[in-house]
Every structure is written in C-alpha cells, then in structure tokens.
Design an enzyme around this catalytic site. Structure first.
Site, mmCIF file in Angstrom:
data_model
loop_
_atom_site.group_PDB
_atom_site.id
_atom_site.type_symbol
_atom_site.label_atom_id
_atom_site.label_comp_id
_atom_site.label_asym_id
_atom_site.label_seq_id
_atom_site.Cartn_x
_atom_site.Cartn_y
_atom_site.Cartn_z
ATOM 1 C CG ASP A 36 -1.237 7.227 -15.918
ATOM 2 O OD1 ASP A 36 -1.590 6.047 -16.151
ATOM 3 O OD2 ASP A 36 -1.837 8.222 -16.360
ATOM 4 C CG ASP A 40 -5.772 5.786 -15.564
ATOM 5 O OD1 ASP A 40 -4.629 6.191 -15.217
ATOM 6 O OD2 ASP A 40 -6.293 4.760 -15.097
ATOM 7 C CG ASP A 44 -0.548 2.217 -14.536
ATOM 8 O OD1 ASP A 44 0.665 1.970 -14.672
ATOM 9 O OD2 ASP A 44 -1.184 2.966 -15.315
ATOM 10 C CG ASP A 214 -3.773 0.330 7.379
ATOM 11 O OD1 ASP A 214 -2.988 1.248 7.127
ATOM 12 O OD2 ASP A 214 -4.990 0.494 7.619
ATOM 13 C CD GLU A 266 -0.410 3.010 10.071
ATOM 14 O OE1 GLU A 266 -0.449 4.207 9.774
ATOM 15 O OE2 GLU A 266 -1.414 2.282 10.043
#
Ligand code: TEU
Length: 568
Positions: A36, A40, A44, A214, A266
């Site tokens: 991070d 926050d 990121d 996915d 996947e």
C-alpha cells in the site's frame, strides 16, 4: 504384422516446440495485499512498482496481476464494472503504465486477469440490460421467464446461494454462477464476444503479454439449461459447455494469434483429459490451463481430508504427462483462492517452515510445466490464526455463514475451525515486507483491509533476503538452474518412487540434449536414505536445499524436509 507400440508420453520429448512462456517462471500478485503506497490500508499499483526488485531478484520472468480494474469489490475485483479503467483504489491508468514499463525495464513480462464469464452488476451493460426486456444490452446476460418462487433450474452458485436472482423490475431471473452481483455474460451473443475481444486488444495494444482467464471453462452454457441430475460437483457440471472450444478458437483467431502473448485458463472443474483438449496446440485454443486436481485432491466435498504422498505423486504425474507432447502444463500449489501451500503440502511448524518452503519451491521449479509462485509463499507465509468470523473479508465466508444460519446453526465455532483450514483469506493477508508496524505493507497507524499475520516479526522479505538459507535465495538459485538446464523445462518426467510414502523422487531427461536431472525431496521430518538405481549416472550436485541433503556411495541421504537436485 507386429507394430511397435507408440512411444509412451513420458518418453516423448522430441515433438515439444519451444516457447518463451514454457521457459518462464510466473509470480502472482494480488494487488489488494501486496503493498500500500498511499496509506488507505489497501495495496495499489504504485506499491507493486516500488517492490518489483523483490520479484525480479527471485528470477521471475512473468508477473500475473490479479484484477486491477474498476470494481465495487464485492468479490475483490473479480466483479468488474469497467474493463478499460483502473480501480481508483489501486491508482490511475498512469500508474498502470508505469508499472508495465518498470516490469519491462527489468526484463520481465506482465499478464493480467481477464474476468469475462461475468461482469459486475454495476457494469454499464448490466445497468442497461436490467432497464427493460427490450433494452439494447438485455441479451448480454442470461435471462429466463418465470415466477419469483420458482427459479428456472437447480443451478447453484459458488457462494452458497442459488445461481439465479429474480429481477423484480423486468419480472425475470438472471443467471450468476458466483455472487448475485456477478451476472453471467451471454457468450452466445456475438456482440458480447466482440466486446470481449476489443477489451483484450485494448490491453494487448498497451503492451501486456497475455491473460490469466478466470473460470474460462464456464463461459458456454447449454441452451436448454438442464438440471444437474447426476449431482456432479458444480465446477464439473459447468465446465466445457457445448460451444467452449468454438469460442476459444474464435478468440485465438480474432485476437491472440495477432500478438506474441501467453494465456493461462483457470480450469477448475476440468479433468486432465479436458485440459488436454484445451491446450493441444494443434487445436488452437489456450496455451495453458491451471488443472485443479493438485488442489482438489486435498478436499472431500468442501471439507479437508487426509492425503498421502503417493496420491499427490499420481496427481503430479497425470498432470505432467497427460498434455504431452502438444500441450503444456502449469505447476502451482496455491493462489488467492486457496489457503497457504505451506499449511497443506509443507510443515508450518516454526522448526520446519523454512526447510519445507524450500522443498515445495524445489518441487514447483523442477516439475514439468510453467511454474507459478504465489506472493508470500516465497517468504514461508502461513495461514492466519483467525479467531472470529468478523475477521474475514471474503464474500464466500459471509454467504457461507448466512446459509448455515438459515439451516439453524448459531454457534460459529465449527465453521471457524473449518475456515482456519480452508479459507481463501489465508492467502490474502498483507505481504510481510519487514518486522516493523503492519509488516511494512502500509504505514504505521493504518488498519490494513485484512489483518497482518503476527509472525511478521520473523517471516518477512527483509529477513529473508538477509538470510542466505532462506526460501527467497533458494528460489533465486532454482530459477537460475532452470534457465541453465533445458531438461528442467523440456525434459520428460519419470517418477522413480511412486509408492514411497515420504520421498518424492523423479527424473527429468532431455534425450536430444542427452542431459537431465534427478530431483529427490523429503516430505517428512525424518532423515531418510534412498538407493540410486545402478542405471543412473550422477554428474554432480546441481542444487540442494541445505547441507543435510547429500549423495554418497550410491545413496541419497536427506535430512527432514530437505531436497537435492542431481545433474545426470
Ligand atoms: O475462481 C473460481 C473458482 O473456481 C473457485 O476456486 C472459487 O474461487 C471458489 O469456488 C469460491 O469459493 C475465480 C477467481 O479466482 C475467484 O477469486 C473468484 O471469486 C471467482 O472466479 C469468480 O470470479
């Protein structure tokens, strides 16, 4: 007339074509949990960029980035509301471009997650589709008429609810194999497929090097949506629908063939035979698939079960040889949907953690197929000791508990005990960079979105790189060895001790180079010996996890949780 039997797949390495993605080692980054940069409490893109040297120093070639797109994060980014925008939580498109440039500057490649079985219900397409039965995008999703009390069939979602949600405004059911906030796209609509191909081109034109796809085996649904009358596990029931192969071929011709990229689907729900159909290069579909036997053999139906090393070896053997010579395998022991590999295949006891993490990475980096390392596993991170249900973030947990409550359960302790073994949140706790506050994942004083594991005082990247015996250094050596040893990539695979309960011993051999390796790994705390067959001629030790692994007088001797790679 006598015919010579065809060569066994184990022996056939002559027909395997070379490709960069076969030689690559991949590292998975789950952006919420990596680093991070803006305080926050959520990871990121700038955080990832700041830590790229850690990944590069492992000798990694490709980074797989879990979803970075705009999303309401009902399922942590696997619910995308804009495929061409970066989530503001993760940064800006400029941050993405910087990340990509910095990955390339280190000689690595970047593949991104393509989640197109479903969108978020916040996507503009779904917002339009649910406006009316005649809306322009209505047919982008899968709707069925009916009454609110009777869903169209018995299909279940993966998150403990029926796979249908009633839409009151338009008096119809829509299908969602995951959360109700993740409506399934209607791939039979050519306009949907065109949109998907455009999204793929958008990112490929930016310079990304491919996609992890996915739940790609679920995209094609049978037109008559039959009941699951054989009571198959749902992932098997949904996999390989009638037009799956047609759509994948189309996707390759329309998009993938025009770029030098890699794909990994996947493949939860696919058998090794089905995987073979999807990755056979002569068919022109996907390059590789994650076949899930290696994860699923550990479970009964949802519950963990005890397993034996010979079973594990059978899974590895079946996966590695089934797709040869025209297909290619993947090697992985964990991802963001599993608990920590160390807890399942290794030994998380502090006395054995480092040793067993090295054994597992020796396995991942010397098995046939493209290896995948999941973030934190290189540090020997282990499952988080959850003590209450409200510590979990995963929608699977929230909805799982709701279902149990609906069935009359009031005491959460049994569920909690189960989750401490199976939960997806174990691999989603923050990366442990150092022994400081919040493990260096975020600034001190900030509450991270999932708790930091208390063991970060000793298990962290800073300590790992300072210790020449760490799994990070082991991985760096093994990735180098893999680069220097063609048989590690292209060689055949023979399990030399399929029935041994504690030792995993295999040979990789590349006939055309007359070169190979023998890998011996001890999956127990005991010191064990193994006699080398007379036919095997050792050139020397190529790698060992530590000095308790030796070869002498025709015998391999392995201390508990140690391993050795011998050059042949
Ligand atoms: O996972 C789909 C999948 O096959 C499962 O492992 C799933 O995570 C599990 O059954 C749910 O408890 C993919 C993503 O990897 C996962 O993170 C997403 O939640 C899912 O698809 C939906 O996009």
């Amino acid at each position: 007339m006598m015919h010579k039997p065809p060569p066994s797949p184990e022996a056939d390495d002559t027909a395997i074509a070379r490709a960069w993605w076969k030689e690559a080692v991949v590292y998975q980054v789950y952006p919420r949990s990596f680093a991070d940069s803006d305080g926050d409490g959520v990871g990121d893109l700038a955080g990832i960029t700041a830590h790229l040297d850690h990944i590069a120093d492992l000798g990694v070639d490709v980074i797989w980035l879990s979803p970075h797109y705009q999303s309401p994060f009902v399922d942590n980014g696997y619910d995308i509301s804009d495929y061409r925008a970066v989530s503001p939580l993760f940064g800006t498109m400029k941050d993405f471009d910087t990340l990509l440039a910095q990955v390339k500057a280190r000689g690595m490649k970047l593949i991104i997650d393509l989640v197109v079985n479903h969108t978020s219900d916040q996507h503009a397409w779904f917002a339009d589709a649910r406006k009316s039965r005649t809306a322009e995008k209505r047919d982008f999703y899968i709707w069925r008429d009916g009454t609110p009390d009777a869903p169209p069939n018995d299909w279940q979602s993966f998150f403990s609810t029926p796979a249908w949600t009633w839409d009151d405004a338009t008096q119809a059911w829509y299908l969602h194999l995951f959360a109700r906030e993740q409506p399934d796209l209607n791939w039979d609509n050519p306009a949907v497929r065109e949109e998907v191909y455009d999204i793929m081109r958008f990112w490929l034109d930016k310079g990304v090097d491919g996609f992890r796809m996915d739940v790609i085996p679920f995209i094609s649904k049978p037109a008559d949506l039959p009941e699951n009358d054989k009571a198959l596990p749902w992932e098997q029931f949904y996999a390989e629908g009638p037009k799956l192969h047609e759509y994948l071929k189309e996707m390759r011709q329309e998009v993938l063939d025009h770029y030098d990229c890699m794909t990994v689907g996947e493949g939860n729900g696919l058998s090794v035979e089905q995987m073979g159909r999807m990755v056979d290069a002569r068919r022109g579909e996907l390059d590789t698939i994650f076949q899930f036997d290696v994860i699923n053999f550990l479970w009964g139906r949802e519950q963990p079960r005890t397993w034996t090393l010979p079973e594990f070896k059978r899974v590895l053997r079946d996966q590695s040889v089934s797709v040869r010579p025209h297909g290619w395998n993947t090697v992985f022991l964990s991802n963001h949907d599993t608990p920590r590999a160390l807890n399942r295949y290794g030994d998380p006891d502090p006395a054995w953690r480092q040793a067993s993490a090295k054994v597992l990475h020796t396995l991942i980096l010397t098995q046939p197929g493209t290896p995948y390392i999941y973030q934190g596993d290189e540090l020997g991170m282990s499952n988080y000791p959850f003590t209450a249900l409200d510590q979990f973030d995963d929608i699977a947990v929230r909805q799982g508990w709701a279902k149990r409550q609906a069935a009359g359960e009031t005491d959460p302790s049994a569920y909690l005990a189960e989750l401490n073994i199976v939960s997806r949140d174990h691999t989603r706790t923050p990366m442990q960079w150092d022994d400081g506050p919040n493990a260096g994942f975020t600034q001190s004083g900030v509450t991270p979105w999932l708790p930091v594991h208390p063991d970060h005082a000793t298990i962290n990247a800073k300590a790992a790189w300072a210790d020449p015996q760490s799994a990070c250094h082991a991985i760096a050596k093994l990735t180098q060895l893999r680069r220097d040893t063609p048989s590690m990539v292209y060689g055949d695979y023979t399990d030399l001790a399929p029935d041994h309960p504690e030792l995993l011993i295999y040979r990789r051999w590349l006939a055309k180079e007359n070169e190979g390796a023998l890998v011996a790994l001890n999956f127990s705390r005991k010191t064990l010996t193994w006699e080398l067959p007379k036919s095997i001629h050792i050139q020397g030790v190529a790698y060992r996890t530590d000095n308790r692994a030796n070869v002498d007088g025709g015998k391999i001797k392995l201390g508990g949780w140690s391993g050795i790679v011998l050059a042949l």
